[in-house]
Design an enzyme around this catalytic site. Structure first.
Site, mmCIF file in Angstrom:
data_model
loop_
_atom_site.group_PDB
_atom_site.id
_atom_site.type_symbol
_atom_site.label_atom_id
_atom_site.label_comp_id
_atom_site.label_asym_id
_atom_site.label_seq_id
_atom_site.Cartn_x
_atom_site.Cartn_y
_atom_site.Cartn_z
ATOM 1 N N LYS A 116 0.643 -1.067 0.281
ATOM 2 C CA LYS A 116 -0.087 0.065 0.014
ATOM 3 C C LYS A 116 0.951 1.428 -0.224
ATOM 4 O O LYS A 116 1.056 1.854 -0.175
ATOM 5 C CB LYS A 116 -1.109 0.144 1.505
ATOM 6 C CG LYS A 116 -2.081 -0.982 1.031
ATOM 7 C CD LYS A 116 -3.211 -0.133 2.201
ATOM 8 C CE LYS A 116 -4.253 -1.300 1.816
ATOM 9 N NZ LYS A 116 -4.906 -1.379 3.625
ATOM 10 N N LYS A 123 -12.528 -12.885 -10.402
ATOM 11 C CA LYS A 123 -13.909 -13.745 -9.033
ATOM 12 C C LYS A 123 -14.138 -12.212 -9.092
ATOM 13 O O LYS A 123 -14.116 -11.062 -9.031
ATOM 14 C CB LYS A 123 -12.794 -13.176 -8.179
ATOM 15 C CG LYS A 123 -13.385 -14.451 -6.669
ATOM 16 C CD LYS A 123 -12.572 -13.846 -5.284
ATOM 17 C CE LYS A 123 -12.817 -13.472 -4.408
ATOM 18 N NZ LYS A 123 -12.362 -13.864 -3.454
ATOM 19 N N LYS A 158 -15.149 -6.090 -5.711
ATOM 20 C CA LYS A 158 -16.256 -4.770 -5.115
ATOM 21 C C LYS A 158 -15.963 -3.701 -6.208
ATOM 22 O O LYS A 158 -16.865 -3.036 -6.597
ATOM 23 C CB LYS A 158 -15.541 -4.556 -4.060
ATOM 24 C CG LYS A 158 -16.771 -4.744 -2.989
ATOM 25 C CD LYS A 158 -16.212 -4.411 -1.614
ATOM 26 C CE LYS A 158 -16.560 -4.872 -0.207
ATOM 27 N NZ LYS A 158 -16.332 -4.514 0.940
#
Ligand code: TRP
Length: 339
Positions: free
Chosen positions: A113, A195, A198
């Site tokens: 991150k 998959k 979101k």
């Protein structure tokens, strides 16, 4: 026999979809009897990356409402918002003061991150310490996490052990990461090789969002990618991934065996029929959840009450634990009643 205690932390990001529901939430709802569960909407963790204040506030309440609507039962489990219980932020400071900096700098999620950001916030580095507190202030035995969070639970064990050995007592329970019993792995309807996600959920035809109305759900399934054949079978063949995904969704919703699912489709007239029937069971499952969600969001006082009750139950466990920690570490506890 006392039940094992489980702590689950969930970040309040929006766009909940069928993959989140069948992969995780439905299992939580089912597992409420076996274990003593704490479900925590971790809003303090969300602050470790920049957030829009109104959006964060909305997503936090919205996630809590979805979990209640899906069947997390306040009589069986404790559902609460992390920032409602003082132990989390306060105890995090205490843990910071026994956690070596090097342990945090080694975390792969932090490194990933941080590499993507120009200015890295201190909170991002401290994220795993806040998470460690979430878990150990409740004496949790088990922490259900995905592969990506396993390192943070290992760190939690190290922090708990370090505290116990520094202060010479078995004060913290050493928690175990558990990779939850695989829920259904739901793939994107537009691309059954990846998959359901979101971040793609806003794209037409990719996901079924819990917020979608029956018409939209029907349309998304109608558009679902299949293959040029006509065989309705469970299969690992990449060619059949679309059909396999549709059958997997049907199986997860109906709780039937593969054989029972196939029997249900023995008389299906082609993929169009398959898609229609899968859409029907999805709509029937989601519609009442959506209705309860809408009702909770329309009645802020009721949602506040449920969350206040959860926070009270959570605080009754973690606040005294953190107070004991303070005492062990040499802080002077205030005398009750003196302001
Ligand atoms: N880091 C977790 C995630 O992103 C969320 C989380 C915060 C958590 N505190 C937790 C998970 C405690 C389990 C236990 O998924």
């Amino acid at each position: 026999m006392t039940k094992k205690r489980v702590f689950s932390g969930i970040q309040p990001t929006g766009n909940l979809h069928l993959g989140n529901y069948l992969g995780a939430i439905k299992n939580w709802v089912k597992g409420q009897e076996e274990k003593e569960n704490f479900f925590c909407v971790v809003d303090l963790h969300s602050l470790t990356v920049p957030q829009d204040p109104d959006d964060l506030r909305f997503q936090t309440r919205s996630l809590a409402a979805w979990l209640l609507a899906a069947g997390i039962d306040p009589d069986k489990s404790t559902l609460f918002i992390q920032s409602h219980v003082r132990a989390h932020a306060e105890g995090c400071w205490l843990l910071n003061c026994i956690t070596p900096l090097g342990w945090l700098q080694r975390m792969t999620q932090f490194k990933d991150k941080a590499a993507k950001q120009e200015s890295v916030l201190t909170g991002l580095l401290d994220y795993p310490v806040l998470m460690a507190g979430d878990i150990i202030f409740y004496d949790a035995d088990e922490v259900p996490v995905g592969e990506d969070q396993k390192q943070h639970v290992e760190l939690t064990r190290d922090i708990a052990q370090r505290f116990n050995s520094l202060y010479g007592q078995e004060f913290f329970v050493i928690p175990k990461p558990v990779i939850p019993e695989a829920g259904a792995r739901v793939m994107g309807l537009d691309n059954p090789a990846a998959k359901m996600s979101k971040s793609l959920a806003h794209l037409r035809g990719h996901a079924v969002r819990l917020l979608d109305d029956p018409k939209e759900i029907g349309r998304s399934f109608k558009r679902a990618v299949t293959d040029s054949g006509q065989e309705i079978v469970f299969s690992d063949d990449p060619e059949k991934a679309g059909v396999n995904n549709l059958l997997g969704i049907y199986k997860a919703i109906t709780d039937k065996s593969e054989a029972e699912v196939l029997a249900d489709f023995a008389d299906a007239r082609g993929y169009g029929d398959l898609k229609k029937r899968v859409a029907e069971v999805v709509i029937a499952e989601i519609a009442p959840i959506r209705e309860r969600y809408d009702r909770l969001m329309a009645d802020p006082a009721e949602l506040d009450n449920l969350l206040a009750r959860g926070a009270e139950q959570a605080a009754a466990v973690s606040n005294p634990k953190v107070d004991q920690m303070k005492e062990i570490m040499g802080l002077v506890l205030p005398v009750i009643g003196v302001q």
